[in-house]
Structures are given as structure tokens and as C-alpha cells.
Design a protein around this motif. Sequence first.
Motif, PDB file in Angstrom:
ATOM      1  N   LEU A  10      -8.918  -4.940   8.112  1.00 41.15           N
ATOM      2  CA  LEU A  10      -9.619  -5.095   6.844  1.00 41.15           C
ATOM      3  C   LEU A  10     -11.000  -4.448   6.889  1.00 41.15           C
ATOM      4  O   LEU A  10     -11.580  -4.139   5.846  1.00 41.15           O
ATOM      5  N   LYS A  12     -11.752  -1.588   8.794  1.00 41.90           N
ATOM      6  CA  LYS A  12     -11.730  -0.189   9.201  1.00 41.90           C
ATOM      7  C   LYS A  12     -12.280   0.688   8.084  1.00 41.90           C
ATOM      8  O   LYS A  12     -11.977   0.473   6.910  1.00 41.90           O
ATOM      9  N   SER A  13     -13.048   1.695   8.442  1.00 38.20           N
ATOM     10  CA  SER A  13     -13.565   2.619   7.440  1.00 38.20           C
ATOM     11  C   SER A  13     -12.435   3.475   6.884  1.00 38.20           C
ATOM     12  O   SER A  13     -11.353   3.585   7.497  1.00 38.20           O
ATOM     13  N   ILE A  14     -12.680   4.075   5.727  1.00 42.06           N
ATOM     14  CA  ILE A  14     -11.655   4.898   5.091  1.00 42.06           C
ATOM     15  C   ILE A  14     -12.334   5.945   4.218  1.00 42.06           C
ATOM     16  O   ILE A  14     -13.398   5.695   3.638  1.00 42.06           O
ATOM     17  N   ASN A  23     -15.338  -0.217   4.820  1.00 38.94           N
ATOM     18  CA  ASN A  23     -14.213  -1.121   5.050  1.00 38.94           C
ATOM     19  C   ASN A  23     -13.298  -1.119   3.829  1.00 38.94           C
ATOM     20  O   ASN A  23     -13.495  -0.341   2.892  1.00 38.94           O
ATOM     21  N   ARG A  24     -12.293  -1.992   3.841  1.00 41.62           N
ATOM     22  CA  ARG A  24     -11.265  -1.986   2.796  1.00 41.62           C
ATOM     23  C   ARG A  24     -11.499  -3.012   1.699  1.00 41.62           C
ATOM     24  O   ARG A  24     -10.658  -3.177   0.817  1.00 41.62           O
ATOM     25  N   PRO A 267      -3.935   6.740  -3.232  1.00 41.79           N
ATOM     26  CA  PRO A 267      -4.449   5.488  -2.702  1.00 41.79           C
ATOM     27  C   PRO A 267      -4.391   4.386  -3.764  1.00 41.79           C
ATOM     28  O   PRO A 267      -4.536   4.655  -4.962  1.00 41.79           O
ATOM     29  N   ILE A 269      -5.415   0.073  -4.735  1.00 39.14           N
ATOM     30  CA  ILE A 269      -6.141  -1.174  -4.490  1.00 39.14           C
ATOM     31  C   ILE A 269      -5.228  -2.312  -4.938  1.00 39.14           C
ATOM     32  O   ILE A 269      -4.713  -2.282  -6.056  1.00 39.14           O
ATOM     33  N   ILE A 302      -1.731  -4.481   4.988  1.00 35.56           N
ATOM     34  CA  ILE A 302      -2.640  -3.358   5.238  1.00 35.56           C
ATOM     35  C   ILE A 302      -2.188  -2.581   6.467  1.00 35.56           C
ATOM     36  O   ILE A 302      -2.193  -1.342   6.473  1.00 35.56           O
ATOM     37  N   GLU A 305       0.316  -0.245   5.834  1.00 34.87           N
ATOM     38  CA  GLU A 305      -0.176   0.791   4.910  1.00 34.87           C
ATOM     39  C   GLU A 305       0.535   0.742   3.559  1.00 34.87           C
ATOM     40  O   GLU A 305       0.770   1.761   2.921  1.00 34.87           O
ATOM     41  N   ASP A 308      -4.215   0.551   0.302  1.00 34.20           N
ATOM     42  CA  ASP A 308      -5.374   1.024   1.066  1.00 34.20           C
ATOM     43  C   ASP A 308      -6.585   0.096   1.009  1.00 34.20           C
ATOM     44  O   ASP A 308      -7.314  -0.037   1.987  1.00 34.20           O
ATOM     45  N   LEU A 309      -6.788  -0.496  -0.165  1.00 29.49           N
ATOM     46  CA  LEU A 309      -7.961  -1.330  -0.375  1.00 29.49           C
ATOM     47  C   LEU A 309      -7.537  -2.664  -0.977  1.00 29.49           C
ATOM     48  O   LEU A 309      -6.463  -2.774  -1.576  1.00 29.49           O
TER      49      LEU A 309
END
Length: 346
Positions: A10, A12-14, A23-24, A267, A269, A302, A305, A308-309
Motif C-alpha cells: 500500500l 509503494k511508490s508509483i 504511495n497508493r 490505471p 482507483i 493490490i 495488481e 493501482d490506487l
Amino acid sequence: MNNTQSVEPLFKSIELGNLKLSNRIVMAPMTRQFSPDGVPGANVAAYYRRRAENGVGLIVTEGTVINHPDASNQANVPFFYSEAALNGWANVVSEVHAAGGKIIPQIWHMGAKGQVNDYSEAEMADIVQAFAQAAAEAKRLGFDGIELHGAHGYLIDQFFWEKTNQRTDRYGGSMLARTRFAVEIIEACRQAVGPEFPIVLRLSQWKSTEYTAKLAETPELLEQFLAQLVDAGVDIFHCSTRRFWEPEFEGSELNFAGWTKKLTGKPTITVGSVGLDGDFTSLFTEGKGANQVGVDELIQKIEREEFDLVAIGRALLADPEWAAKIRDGRTDELVPFTAEALKTLH
């Protein structure tokens, strides 16, 4: 495995095109009506800054009103036009960025009270340009993108939905024809902001008057529907559901955001009662609210995958430190989403 490790996905950068997030976690848009005469003041800037300071990667503002006479029927909802309102938003952006956060405005038109048949094409063209102007102002003010509100029975969604769109011209009839108005808005916004500025579109199958409604009854129909919006210029889809864990179609565990990502490659959300132990509407219908809970199932989705958010609404409304507490394993400190908590909104 301790809690900090378990929630790592949750945090991790993206990078989603030009949108680089730490982050997510997304703050979902939530109308608060704290902007007298449509002007967001220092209290609004402080409200968003607190969430950014406490680990929210991307803030989506409450719905902001475009420059059209019928765009809102609520008092104290912030405008996204006029010098005073835009200066207020410039301060919001400055405060959020100073705290290390990213922020996009949700721009909206609340829509007709019934059907959209009464809008003339000339008035619709004015509305399209009002959206485009808001998008241009967002870029000028330094926002990190925009979100168009195409969900929950507001104007764009009223054109999408057959029950509220009974037009017989080129904006009504087939499901694809009912996307035309949204396509024109998206294209106008894209022209106003250029090719690199992120455009998010919020969608929902459900309506506030009919929770079981579906714009598209099958994945095949959903794919056709979404393709028009992708072609128009949407970068990210914000897929609103009441409960994120519920499958969208029979025969698959994917939720709305999962299906949208699978069908478009864009992507997505996810959103819907994240962090709550029940349907948040019980606060209003039964007065009992909901307790804050863990995010194990969310983390699993998440990691697969599926999306993404993750947008957090009521849990983050009740507790501005929600993200930091989840990150640091302080779940016993989470503030429940109750009427009492909302009396002290900050």
C-alpha cells in the motif's frame, strides 16, 4: 510478518505518466460545504494539508463547481471559478505541496433534477467549455491533474444512464451515443491542458437512487463503453463502488476497478467502504456508524495488481491520520466513523 511489512504494498511508490505518487493511498472526494460563497479558505487548506502530512499520496478534493448557472444546488460548495475561489485553491495547492502531497480537483456539474432532455445543444456546448475552463485553471494553479465527476447520478452520469437520458438526438439512444457528451467534455479538457496533464474520470454503475443499477450489464458492454472514454483522453479511471470487495460480474472475483483495468489497460482507483467494517450509510439510516478495520483483503488485491490506487473516504474523513496509523501499525488508535467523530471534523 508484522503489520508494517504486511501493508508495504500500500506504501509503494508509483508513476502513472506524469503523476508520481509516494504511495497508493488516495483521499476520496467528499463534499463538506465549508466554503462560504464558494470560496475555500485557510481552514480548507489546513484540512487537506493534514491528510498530506499524514501519508496520503494523492488528494482528490471535494466536488468543485464549474461556471454554469445550474451546476450546483448546495450552499457553501466551493467554486472552481471567480478570482476569490481560485486564489483560495491556489493556497490549498501550496499547502498540500509544502507537506509533500499531490492534489487534483474534482470538477463537477450536479446535473438536472430529472432527465437531461431539457438541455439544448447550445447549453451543452457552454457546459463543455466550462469544464474545459476549469481544467485550464487547475493546470494554471499548479494542481497535479484533474478529476471529472462522471458518477453517482450527476450530470455526466445522467447522460450515461438510460433511465435519465431519453434523448432522441445524437446524445441519446444507444449506450455508445450516451457517452458522446462525456467524450466532448473529456476532449475539450484534454485540449485545454495538453497531452501530459493527467485526467481522471470517476465512474459508477450504481446510482444514489438505485444501488443495483448497471450502465453495462456484461464485461463486453463495459469494454465498449470504456473504449470511447479512453479514446477521448482519460488517463485513470476512479471506479466507485459501495463495497470494494464485491465482484462486479458473476464468474470473476474482480471488482469494478479490476474489470476496468483489465478491459482498458489504464490505471484504476478502487473505492468503497475501505477500512470500515460495514456499509457507511448505516451512520445515517441507523445512527450506528462503522468501526475502522484492517486492510488485509485490500492488500491482497493490490499485490495481484487488480488495481493501482485505493481511495479512502469516510475512514479518512473521521481520522486524518488514517494512512500514517495504518503504515506504522497503530491500528488500535484508529478513530471510528461515527456521528460523534464527524462533529469534530478537522
